[in-house]
Enzyme design. Sequence first.
Site, PDB file in Angstrom:
ATOM      1  N   LYS A  32       0.829  -1.197   0.000  1.00 40.97           N
ATOM      2  CA  LYS A  32       0.000   0.000   0.000  1.00 40.97           C
ATOM      3  C   LYS A  32       0.868   1.253   0.000  1.00 40.97           C
ATOM      4  O   LYS A  32       2.049   1.208   0.399  1.00 40.97           O
ATOM      5  CB  LYS A  32      -0.876   0.020   1.264  1.00 40.97           C
ATOM      6  CG  LYS A  32      -1.935  -1.053   1.329  1.00 40.97           C
ATOM      7  CD  LYS A  32      -2.679  -0.979   2.658  1.00 40.97           C
ATOM      8  CE  LYS A  32      -3.777  -2.029   2.758  1.00 40.97           C
ATOM      9  NZ  LYS A  32      -4.886  -1.785   1.821  1.00 40.97           N
ATOM     10  N   ARG A  77     -10.464 -11.417   1.502  1.00 41.24           N
ATOM     11  CA  ARG A  77     -11.353 -12.445   0.954  1.00 41.24           C
ATOM     12  C   ARG A  77     -10.692 -13.826   0.996  1.00 41.24           C
ATOM     13  O   ARG A  77     -11.376 -14.842   1.072  1.00 41.24           O
ATOM     14  CB  ARG A  77     -11.771 -12.054  -0.464  1.00 41.24           C
ATOM     15  CG  ARG A  77     -10.663 -12.024  -1.479  1.00 41.24           C
ATOM     16  CD  ARG A  77     -10.965 -11.095  -2.643  1.00 41.24           C
ATOM     17  NE  ARG A  77     -10.931  -9.700  -2.243  1.00 41.24           N
ATOM     18  CZ  ARG A  77     -11.178  -8.681  -3.064  1.00 41.24           C
ATOM     19  NH1 ARG A  77     -11.471  -8.916  -4.341  1.00 41.24           N
ATOM     20  NH2 ARG A  77     -11.128  -7.430  -2.634  1.00 41.24           N
TER      21      ARG A  77
END
Length: 496
Positions: free
Chosen positions: A274, A348
């Site tokens: 990130k 996920r």
Amino acid sequence: MSMKFEFTFAKSHRPAGGVAVLLKAAAGQAAGADVADPEGVLAKATKVKKFSGKAFSTLDIIAPHGSPADRIIVLGLGDADALTDHDWLKAGGATAAKLRGADKATIFIDVPDLDVTGKAAADFALGMEMNAYSFDGYKTKKADDDAKPAGKPVKVTIVTGTVIAAKKAFATAQAVGEGVFLARDLVNEPANVLGPLEFAAKAKELEKLGVEVEILTEKEMRKLGMGALLGVAQGSTRPPRLVVMQWKGGKPKGRPVAFVGKGVVFDSGGISIKPAAGMEEMKGDMGGAAAVTGLMHVLAARHAKVNVVGIIGLVENMPDGSAQRPGDIVTSMSGQTIEVINTDAEGRLVLCDALWYCNDRFKPQAIIDLATLTGAIMVALATHHAGLFSNDDRLAGQLLAAGIATQERLWRMPLGKEYDKMIDSKFADMKNTGGRHGGAITAAQFLKRFVGDTPWAHLDVAGTAMGSPTDEVNQSWGSGFGVRLLDELVHASYES
């Protein structure tokens, strides 16, 4: 440190100093004016300030002439006919914000011509506690704002004609508050303090309330074939854990309701790292797991008559030499293979194994998962609603109703075959991201492949679990979003 309150409910009470809080609807008299304002100073003060009783506005009078109180606060409730349960929480929060530095307070809650129930009085008290919460245990210097010394609570007497009902309702309200505060604490803790092992230990403490807690280690998860979850964790020196919590308050053979939470204690993004700006907020990427843990506390503390399973997948996503790479293919517990396109789409991967494990082992009547899953949901809904995705209209309707009741609001988002095609992979059964467009939807479509025909809902709480706007009942960066919502869902739809 949070401001603490010591509550007493009484049918009548004459203040002896301290603060007197009088509640007033937009049209009507203030509660308790005959006791707190024998000289009638409120009438002039109201006229001078043009105080109308607008919702959560206040009229503050210091050293009122002839009053047994040192200070009178009149709190407006707005239109009496429009008051909701949540408004009583907000009224309590607005009151707490005015009591900094007070030693004691008397609150007159029985507004004339308004049916104030015991639950309303309890919600008011809970709202005070929720507003007063703060997370400042790491500060060595406290702000000098007339705050009370640590450990000394403000003594609060709530004057109500429904004392017995209020005390009973407040016992439940306190359980809810404890669960919310647990979730807030978990989200607010720095990642160097709260890793997967420490989080699991916090969940283990729920055994004191009667929750059965199992903690699966890396070795046990490997035997189960949880390649998706373990792939996320392999770049960190901190080992993953899967925590299984069971509250058995319903019928012995009753199928449970299941809640599954994403618990990425820190998310660097892995190899798909990130940007540095704002990365510190990724200590809150376990907001879903925090909410599930807080919910389990509430259900046990209030002895909910329901069987519930709470499962949280706890990992850290880091980019060391052992980290998962873009292009890797992992095999989930379900046997389905996943091409990892982006290591920052890791939540996920954690959830898919937890969902499959939950469904396979417990055969629940419904599964609800919570996750700070995508920035895309914030593009769609900002920070005012969490995204709701579901394969079952009835369950979706129950969740939307619970969101309205608690004002932890949800907005239903679409699912469909067209979106499902966006995560098909050339090399595996699926890939873990479908690209930028519809990112929150394709994430939900991914999860849907791991729940079968079980009624399921996915709540994307990326915009609401942390950094959401503050209000009368939350002044904290970590909001505890989802605890009250899911407790209301259980209470309204599943308790016997």
